[in-house]
Design a protein around this motif. Structure first.
Motif, PDB file in Angstrom:
ATOM      1  N   ALA A 183       1.048  -1.234   0.174  1.00 33.88           N
ATOM      2  CA  ALA A 183      -0.256  -0.192   0.270  1.00 33.88           C
ATOM      3  C   ALA A 183       1.114   1.155   0.338  1.00 33.88           C
ATOM      4  CB  ALA A 183      -0.377   0.279   1.294  1.00 33.88           C
ATOM      5  N   ALA A 184       1.846   0.940   0.371  1.00 31.72           N
ATOM      6  CA  ALA A 184       3.276   2.389   0.897  1.00 31.72           C
ATOM      7  C   ALA A 184       3.426   2.352  -0.921  1.00 31.72           C
ATOM      8  CB  ALA A 184       4.172   2.202   2.134  1.00 31.72           C
ATOM      9  N   GLY A 185       3.173   1.494  -1.312  1.00 28.77           N
ATOM     10  CA  GLY A 185       4.260   1.302  -2.768  1.00 28.77           C
ATOM     11  C   GLY A 185       3.319   2.715  -3.618  1.00 28.77           C
ATOM     12  N   TRP A 186       2.002   1.494  -3.621  1.00 30.05           N
ATOM     13  CA  TRP A 186       1.070   2.204  -4.065  1.00 30.05           C
ATOM     14  C   TRP A 186       0.839   3.865  -4.044  1.00 30.05           C
ATOM     15  CZ3 TRP A 186      -1.079   0.535  -8.685  1.00 30.05           C
ATOM     16  CH2 TRP A 186      -0.938  -0.709  -8.581  1.00 30.05           C
ATOM     17  N   ALA A 187       0.994   4.016  -2.492  1.00 26.49           N
ATOM     18  CA  ALA A 187       0.913   5.613  -2.142  1.00 26.49           C
ATOM     19  C   ALA A 187       1.605   6.978  -3.037  1.00 26.49           C
ATOM     20  CB  ALA A 187       0.358   5.922  -0.474  1.00 26.49           C
TER      21      ALA A 187
END
Length: 290
Positions: free
Chosen positions: A208-212
């Motif tokens: 999720a952090a990468g997508w953010a």
């Protein structure tokens, strides 16, 4: 209160755009993807917003102009070469060599467009580039896995970004900033994706952090490069190429705050010198216009 002169308003928007794109290396580090793949997500997430802005501004999305196509190809090459330059050489070398854009733009305008720069502007370019070199010269980091290749890629990055700025500057004489940004992003996105696939990169972020971070890159692209494109309809391209050197100053400050990459005395001096060169370039350009 009187309204600020249009030129200063454009200069303020240009500085804002340069500050926003200073977040780029921070977000790229957080995407959890390959170098070129990060560039793809940056453009892909920017496209829906750019499409809405273009339709709101012009009422429709017209076919792309040759300048918009050229800008997209140049920006795709800029993203790919710069990200891989950082991978293969030291951060210092990649930063210095990729920040030679003002030299390339000024030389191109002088040789091909017969726009002879004032001595004060040439001095400003030299000061700003010297400041960027000072900022990079004291960075701590490994020399890289293939320094000659990384140096070559980073130096070529300055050429691609210079071509992008020249194409955007010429296009802004007849097109809106949003239309140019939309089509340059639409052209650039598949190009960097093909490059990422060909090089066997990690395409999808791992969490999720990468997508953010990828979404953040898209928003940064719209706000940062969009502001730069808008301002270039009102300022000389050579001046804009110097002002965007605010970016490494912002990136250095963010690296200090977020990743504890401390700015030493030499780097702090380099930041001050770079900003001084930017102010001098803007003043020289303003005096010439006056």
């Amino acid at each position: 209160m009187t309204e600020p002169p249009p030129r200063w308003r454009a200069a303020a928007v240009l500085v804002f755009g340069a500050c926003v794109i200073g977040f780029s290396p921070i977000l790229v580090r957080l995407t959890q993807t390959g170098p070129a793949a990060a560039g793809f997500w940056r453009l892909a997430f920017a496209l829906p917003l750019l499409a809405l802005m273009t339709r709101r501004t012009t009422g429709r999305i017209a076919p792309p102009s040759p300048l918009a196509l050229a800008a997209g190809a140049a920006f795709a090459l800029d993203l790919g070469f710069w990200h891989y330059g950082i991978k293969y050489t030291s951060v210092a070398n990649a930063t210095v060599l990729s920040n030679l854009t003002p030299v390339v733009v000024t030389a191109f305008a002088w040789i091909f467009l017969k726009q002879r720069p004032r001595p004060q502007f040439l001095l400003a370019v030299a000061i700003a580039v010297a400041g960027a070199w000072l900022m990079a010269s004291q960075r701590v980091g490994a020399p890289g896995v293939n320094p000659p290749l990384g140096d070559a890629l980073s130096a070529t990055t300055a050429l691609w970004y210079a071509l992008y700025l020249l194409a955007i500057g010429a296009g802004r004489k007849r097109e809106t900033a949003s239309a140019l940004m939309f089509w340059s992003s639409a052209v650039g996105a598949p190009l960097v994706l093909v490059g990422a696939l060909a090089l066997g990169e990690q395409i999808l972020p791992l969490g999720a952090a990468g997508w953010a971070a990828c979404v953040g890159l898209g928003l940064m692209h719209v706000a940062g490069q969009g502001s730069i494109a808008w301002a270039m309809g009102r300022l000389p391209t050579a001046t804009a190429s110097v002002v965007v050197l605010v970016q490494p100053v912002v990136a250095g400050a963010l690296g200090w705050v977020l990743f504890n990459e401390v700015l030493g005395p030499v780097q702090s001096l380099g930041a001050a010198v770079t900003l001084g060169g930017v102010v001098l370039a803007q003043r020289a350009s303003r005096d010439k216009a006056a």
